[in-house]
Design an enzyme around this catalytic site. Structure first.
Site, mmCIF file in Angstrom:
data_model
loop_
_atom_site.group_PDB
_atom_site.id
_atom_site.type_symbol
_atom_site.label_atom_id
_atom_site.label_comp_id
_atom_site.label_asym_id
_atom_site.label_seq_id
_atom_site.Cartn_x
_atom_site.Cartn_y
_atom_site.Cartn_z
ATOM 1 C CB SER A 1 -0.879 -0.037 1.257
ATOM 2 O OG SER A 1 -1.557 1.184 1.415
ATOM 3 C CE LYS B 1 -4.820 0.236 0.740
ATOM 4 N NZ LYS B 1 -5.529 -0.528 1.798
ATOM 5 C CE LYS C 1 -3.880 4.012 2.373
ATOM 6 N NZ LYS C 1 -5.067 3.487 3.087
ATOM 7 C CG ASP D 1 -7.881 2.542 1.186
ATOM 8 O OD1 ASP D 1 -9.045 2.979 1.328
ATOM 9 O OD2 ASP D 1 -7.217 2.027 2.115
ATOM 10 C CD GLU E 1 -8.929 -0.663 1.284
ATOM 11 O OE1 GLU E 1 -8.059 -0.942 0.439
ATOM 12 O OE2 GLU E 1 -8.719 -0.735 2.508
ATOM 13 C CG ASP F 1 -10.440 -0.634 5.711
ATOM 14 O OD1 ASP F 1 -10.686 -1.051 6.849
ATOM 15 O OD2 ASP F 1 -9.323 -0.119 5.428
ATOM 16 C CE LYS G 1 -7.031 -1.893 7.288
ATOM 17 N NZ LYS G 1 -7.362 -0.470 7.248
ATOM 18 N N GLY H 1 -3.992 -4.014 6.430
ATOM 19 C CA GLY H 1 -2.846 -3.788 7.313
ATOM 20 C C GLY H 1 -3.006 -2.495 8.071
HETATM 21 O O1 SMG Z 1 -0.062 -2.041 6.821
HETATM 22 O O2 SMG Z 1 0.670 -1.882 4.779
HETATM 23 C C1 SMG Z 1 -0.018 -1.486 5.726
HETATM 24 C C2 SMG Z 1 -0.857 -0.259 5.514
HETATM 25 C C3 SMG Z 1 -2.048 -0.589 4.714
HETATM 26 O O3 SMG Z 1 -3.132 1.230 3.645
HETATM 27 C C4 SMG Z 1 -3.044 0.544 4.644
HETATM 28 N N1 SMG Z 1 -3.835 0.731 5.716
HETATM 29 O O4 SMG Z 1 -7.099 2.027 5.179
HETATM 30 O O5 SMG Z 1 -6.245 0.199 4.559
HETATM 31 C C5 SMG Z 1 -6.135 1.277 5.132
HETATM 32 C C6 SMG Z 1 -4.847 1.751 5.773
HETATM 33 C C7 SMG Z 1 -5.086 2.120 7.194
HETATM 34 C C8 SMG Z 1 -3.892 2.547 7.955
HETATM 35 S S1 SMG Z 1 -3.526 4.168 7.701
HETATM 36 C C9 SMG Z 1 -2.561 4.636 9.008
HETATM 37 MG MG MG Z 2 -8.325 0.905 3.783
#
Ligand code: SMG
Ligand code: MG
Length: 379
Positions: A144, A170, A172, A197, A222, A247, A271, A299
């Site tokens: 991500s 992925k 953001k 996401d 997402e 999510d 998660k 994650g």
């Molecule tokens: O653990 O690789 C990881 C991060 C994955 O993008 C990730 N997590 O919304 O899915 C999500 C975000 C939430 C954490 S943001 C601090």
């Molecule tokens: Mg997410």
């Protein structure tokens, strides 16, 4: 057999690079590491709340309070024979799923070690989706990538991770930084497995933005809409060919059932922290499998302790898409477990086979990142 000592540690782990999402930037990851001891066995778990209530309402301070004042006393006052029993026992505590999952994960590790089984074996024995499923030795994982200063910088990050072996990327997105990012990455890498996401940054009235990426062959979009919403997502999903994945909106297996029934998404990000732990994650996995909807493991920038349990749960048969489970060094210069998690040239991660989490906690590394510590004992 019983647990008579529980230790909470607030850890502060500097990230190798800031991680930016639509709700903010993380520079130092703060989590709570939970240690449970009894009968000469030590179980480790991780609570994935953050310093502030941005991803969810929980913070490390609320989690510490719920653990100290409710969950740890409940654990000491009752005879608990398995980790799923803990999840039933704590169902009377409303919400605070990350706090629950932190302690529950330490109990899973403790019970697994007591039975000399790996977490992957423990979790698979609970799932009912495919009773004869054979455990994989490795799982496909993704990465991500946070928001970058420019589309070009993002493309270079993607290139670097593809070179390291990751086979699913992925990115953001947030308002003003969305369609152009997808186009920039797609122009350079037309065939990679790509998903976006939004972390709840849009409203239904922004549907045109998602229509504009509907032909980009994304694996999924997402959590585009608000963090507790199911209804509006069901309206958006009807407008798109691309699968939506929820999510933040999914806190339980029941939420997943409702979202899938209402057509709010076709895929779910599991998660464990968000849904109160691994017992509930397995239930959610089974619900989705029955409905023919794929799941994947999300994650929360876990240390090796939380990552080990996430890798184990991601071996379940309906985890059909690569998870946000990247190598330790993608997050931290030094992990607190040994061996660290790595990704091979085929974008695969090995599933630990030793008892419990299957990795050793490195005490010096853990001590070095511990900001505060409290010990609780059974009376
Ligand atoms: O653990 O690789 C990881 C991060 C994955 O993008 C990730 N997590 O919304 O899915 C999500 C975000 C939430 C954490 S943001 C601090
Ligand atoms: Mg997410």
């Amino acid at each position: 057999m019983s647990i008579d000592r529980i230790e909470l540690r607030l850890v502060k782990m500097p990230l190798v690079a800031p991680f930016e999402t639509s709700f903010g930037v993380e520079v130092v990851e703060e989590h709570i590491i939970v240690r449970a001891d009894g009968d000469g066995i030590t179980g480790w778990g991780e609570c994935v709340a953050s310093e502030g209530p941005w991803y969810s309402y929980e913070t490390n301070r609320t989690a510490w309070h719920i653990l100290r004042d409710f969950l740890i006393p409940l654990t000491f006052e009752n005879e608990i024979h398995s980790a799923p029993e803990f999840s039933q026992l704590t169902a009377r505590v409303r919400g605070h799923n990350m706090a629950k999952a932190g302690l529950e994960s330490a109990l899973w590790d403790w019970f697994a070690k007591a039975q000399n089984k790996s977490l992957a074996q423990m979790f698979n024995a609970q799932q009912t989706a495919q009773p004869d499923f054979i455990l994989p030795e490795r799982i496909a994982v993704g990465v991500s990538i946070g928001l970058q200063a420019t589309p070009r910088a993002l493309v270079e990050q993607v290139r670097g991770y593809l070179a390291e072996g990751y086979t699913r990327i992925k990115i953001k997105i947030k308002p003003g930084h969305d369609v152009a990012l997808v186009r920039a990455v797609r122009a350079e890498f037309p065939n990679i497995r790509l998903q976006v996401d939004a972390n709840s940054a849009y409203r239904l009235s922004d549907a045109d933005i998602f229509r504009a990426m509907d032909d980009a062959n994304l694996l999924l979009i997402e959590q585009p809409l608000s963090n507790d919403d199911i209804f509006q997502h069901s309206k958006l999903q009807r407008e798109l060919k691309t699968a939506l994945c929820l999510d933040e909106s999914i806190h339980s297996a029941d939420d997943a059932e409702a979202a899938l029934e209402l057509g709010a998404c076709r895929i779910i990000n599991i998660k464990p922290g968000r849904v109160s732990g691994y017992a509930e994650s397995i239930k959610l996995h089974d619900v989705a499998a029955r409905r023919g909807a794929a799941v994947w493991c999300g994650g929360m920038l876990e240390s090796g302790i939380g990552r080990a349990a996430n890798v184990a749960v991601a071996t379940l048969p309906n985890f059909k898409l690569p998870g946000d489970l990247s190598a330790s060094r993608r997050y931290y210069k030094q992990d607190i477990v040994e061996p660290e998690f790595t990704v091979d040239a085929e974008g695969m991660m090995r599933v630990p086979t030793g008892p419990g989490i299957g990795v050793a906690v490195v005490r010096e590394n853990l001590d070095a990142v511990t900001a505060s510590l409290q010990v609780f004992r059974r009376n």
